[in-house]
Write an enzyme that holds these catalytic residues in place. Sequence first.
Site, PDB file in Angstrom:
ATOM      1  N   ASP A  41     -25.720 -33.863 -48.454  1.00 30.98           N
ATOM      2  CA  ASP A  41     -26.802 -33.083 -50.439  1.00 30.98           C
ATOM      3  C   ASP A  41     -25.671 -32.075 -50.363  1.00 30.98           C
ATOM      4  OD1 ASP A  41     -27.479 -33.171 -52.324  1.00 30.98           O
ATOM      5  OD2 ASP A  41     -29.906 -32.185 -51.840  1.00 30.98           O
ATOM      6  N   ARG A  45     -22.787 -29.530 -55.493  1.00 28.45           N
ATOM      7  CA  ARG A  45     -23.005 -28.023 -55.914  1.00 28.45           C
ATOM      8  C   ARG A  45     -21.679 -26.830 -55.516  1.00 28.45           C
ATOM      9  NH1 ARG A  45     -28.636 -28.335 -54.270  1.00 28.45           N
ATOM     10  NH2 ARG A  45     -28.049 -30.170 -53.883  1.00 28.45           N
ATOM     11  N   HIS A  58     -17.062 -34.038 -52.262  1.00 26.02           N
ATOM     12  CA  HIS A  58     -16.831 -34.812 -51.543  1.00 26.02           C
ATOM     13  C   HIS A  58     -16.176 -35.222 -50.397  1.00 26.02           C
ATOM     14  CE1 HIS A  58     -20.190 -36.203 -54.323  1.00 26.02           C
ATOM     15  NE2 HIS A  58     -19.019 -36.939 -54.654  1.00 26.02           N
ATOM     16  N   SER A  86     -26.345 -43.900 -51.624  1.00 24.25           N
ATOM     17  CA  SER A  86     -27.525 -44.673 -51.999  1.00 24.25           C
ATOM     18  C   SER A  86     -27.167 -45.821 -53.293  1.00 24.25           C
ATOM     19  CB  SER A  86     -28.253 -43.853 -52.313  1.00 24.25           C
ATOM     20  OG  SER A  86     -28.655 -43.520 -53.519  1.00 24.25           O
ATOM     21  N   GLU A  88     -28.787 -46.069 -55.212  1.00 24.39           N
ATOM     22  CA  GLU A  88     -28.900 -45.201 -56.783  1.00 24.39           C
ATOM     23  C   GLU A  88     -27.713 -44.555 -57.005  1.00 24.39           C
ATOM     24  OE1 GLU A  88     -31.961 -44.747 -54.299  1.00 24.39           O
ATOM     25  OE2 GLU A  88     -32.712 -46.409 -55.381  1.00 24.39           O
ATOM     26  N   LEU A 152     -22.067 -42.465 -28.647  1.00 29.63           N
ATOM     27  CA  LEU A 152     -22.819 -42.563 -30.059  1.00 29.63           C
ATOM     28  C   LEU A 152     -22.678 -43.747 -30.892  1.00 29.63           C
ATOM     29  CD1 LEU A 152     -24.326 -39.898 -31.981  1.00 29.63           C
ATOM     30  CD2 LEU A 152     -22.078 -39.990 -32.832  1.00 29.63           C
TER      31      LEU A 152
HETATM   32  C1  FPP Z   1     -24.839 -35.609 -51.716  1.00 28.54           C
HETATM   33  O1  FPP Z   1     -24.699 -35.080 -52.463  1.00 28.54           O
HETATM   34  C2  FPP Z   1     -23.338 -37.034 -51.595  1.00 28.54           C
HETATM   35  C3  FPP Z   1     -23.561 -37.964 -52.088  1.00 28.54           C
HETATM   36  C4  FPP Z   1     -23.931 -39.473 -53.320  1.00 28.54           C
HETATM   37  C5  FPP Z   1     -22.386 -38.763 -50.731  1.00 28.54           C
HETATM   38  C6  FPP Z   1     -21.902 -38.409 -49.643  1.00 28.54           C
HETATM   39  C7  FPP Z   1     -20.344 -38.654 -49.406  1.00 28.54           C
HETATM   40  C8  FPP Z   1     -20.031 -37.832 -48.607  1.00 28.54           C
HETATM   41  C9  FPP Z   1     -20.035 -36.943 -47.781  1.00 28.54           C
HETATM   42  C10 FPP Z   1     -18.468 -38.815 -48.063  1.00 28.54           C
HETATM   43  C11 FPP Z   1     -18.292 -40.329 -47.704  1.00 28.54           C
HETATM   44  C12 FPP Z   1     -17.828 -40.247 -46.952  1.00 28.54           C
HETATM   45  C13 FPP Z   1     -17.228 -40.748 -45.366  1.00 28.54           C
HETATM   46  C14 FPP Z   1     -16.325 -41.123 -44.510  1.00 28.54           C
HETATM   47  C15 FPP Z   1     -18.667 -41.016 -44.409  1.00 28.54           C
HETATM   48  P1  FPP Z   1     -24.322 -34.621 -54.265  1.00 28.54           P
HETATM   49  O2  FPP Z   1     -23.185 -34.928 -54.796  1.00 28.54           O
HETATM   50  O3  FPP Z   1     -25.421 -34.974 -54.629  1.00 28.54           O
HETATM   51  O4  FPP Z   1     -24.566 -32.952 -54.148  1.00 28.54           O
HETATM   52  P2  FPP Z   1     -25.012 -32.340 -55.724  1.00 28.54           P
HETATM   53  O5  FPP Z   1     -26.503 -32.244 -54.946  1.00 28.54           O
HETATM   54  O6  FPP Z   1     -24.611 -31.304 -54.911  1.00 28.54           O
HETATM   55  O7  FPP Z   1     -24.366 -32.715 -56.269  1.00 28.54           O
END
Ligand code: FPP
Length: 261
Positions: A41, A45, A58, A86, A88, A152
């Site tokens: 998460d 931000r 991301h 997710s 959602e 792993l």
């Molecule tokens: C939550 O942060 C993050 C996500 C919903 C996406 C996570 C995805 C990645 C890290 C990339 C995935 C790629 C691979 C190769 C696994 P947020 O966007 O909700 O952050 P915020 O709360 O600050 O808005």
Amino acid sequence: MCSPVSYKVGVVLAWFRKKNALTLADLTPDMLPSHIGFIMDGNGRWAKKRGLARTMGHVAGAKVFRKIVKACEARGIRSATFYAFSTENWKRPQEEVDAIMNLLRDYLKESLADFKSENIRTKFIGDRAPLAADIVALIEEAEAETAHKTGLTLNIALNYGGRHELVLAARDLARQVLDGKLSPQDITEQRISDALDTVGQPDPDLIVRPSGEFRTSNFLLWQSAYAEYVFMDVLWPDFTEEHLDRAILQYAQRNRRFGGV
Ligand code: FPP
């Protein structure tokens, strides 16, 4: 001359300092979590703070994901589950959903090219039904190519929701009852665990959530019944191996009782 009370306080303080001075090298393998879950998460931000588009958060998050997968393997962790998307997250702007899916595509292609040199067993958890056909094909290929790996186990949670996973498991068990293959009394905790995407894997011992939020966000709901949570005030793109070590050390100092005394 030291009084008995201050002597005791001194002993407790020395013990406390020693306890907190633990390093990863002090831990024996049985003190390590077998399975760590990561709620990645804070990407949005992180990007906003830099005046960048959320999608850039991301991109940075996907780089950290690669680094932490390797770090888990190097530390002898048996399973790691990363929450990538997710059930959602479809509510997000299409551009952001597409960007995350593209990062997954890139990662899958890259890992298919590299899998021979790595000992990582890759699995995906979550409902594949709404995913693009090419992503499903890449997932199936990655799972098949790495199924025999002994290092792993890497679970990537994609279109994953703990409640949705339980709904699908309930439907599956209900169908077996209707077909006369199972009686309702045979539905045990183990049967439910076996009907989940994480079948055969240890439940998470530790769940790490960076970004300063204190929520589980529908992540591994059933499996996390006795997980230890470590919440960290760092955004995922800034998460480092040192944060991982700190989380493992916190875990190692927890007193897990599993409902006992
Ligand atoms: C939550 O942060 C993050 C996500 C919903 C996406 C996570 C995805 C990645 C890290 C990339 C995935 C790629 C691979 C190769 C696994 P947020 O966007 O909700 O952050 P915020 O709360 O600050 O808005």
